[in-house]
Scaffold this motif. Sequence first.
Motif, short mmCIF file in Angstrom:
data_model
loop_
_atom_site.label_atom_id
_atom_site.label_comp_id
_atom_site.label_asym_id
_atom_site.label_seq_id
_atom_site.Cartn_x
_atom_site.Cartn_y
_atom_site.Cartn_z
N THR A 107 5.23 -6.98 5.39
CA THR A 107 5.59 -6.85 4.12
C THR A 107 4.51 -6.55 3.25
N ASN A 108 3.19 -6.46 3.95
CA ASN A 108 2.08 -5.70 3.01
C ASN A 108 1.69 -4.46 3.40
N LEU A 109 2.50 -3.77 4.05
CA LEU A 109 2.24 -2.32 4.52
C LEU A 109 2.48 -1.47 3.45
N PRO A 110 1.51 -0.33 3.42
CA PRO A 110 1.38 0.64 2.24
C PRO A 110 3.07 1.48 2.31
N ASP A 111 3.48 1.81 0.92
CA ASP A 111 4.36 2.61 0.87
C ASP A 111 4.31 3.89 1.15
N PRO A 112 5.07 4.48 2.48
CA PRO A 112 4.93 5.78 2.85
C PRO A 112 5.16 7.09 1.78
#
Length: 112
Positions: free
Chosen positions: A104-109
């Motif tokens: 859930t804390n991955l950056p938005d591509p």
Amino acid sequence: MSRFCLLALALIQAFGATNGFMPVSRTTVSRTVVFEQDTLEETSGPINTIERGVSVDQDGKSNVWAIEPKMELSDKSDEEKTTSALIAGGGLAAFAVFAGVALTNLPDPNQF
């Protein structure tokens, strides 16, 4: 000069690699084991070894069959089984929480 060195190196490698495709010679090596006198006296009696799962019939043909392994019975109590299951379940839950937080804390591509 460098062409000559490269040519010499290529020729050495070419002639050295030809032995890699030669058939392997089958030489027989006999080895004799020498025991001390003390150990020889201990094993001087006839050795009766029976190989399980193998027999030879009257024609000299060998017969091989499978031997089923012995069954292992669990000697753990119900309390030990429950404790092991709770530890495994807790580890699985901790991994699921960690994976959920990381995903859930991955950056938005689309921001790049």
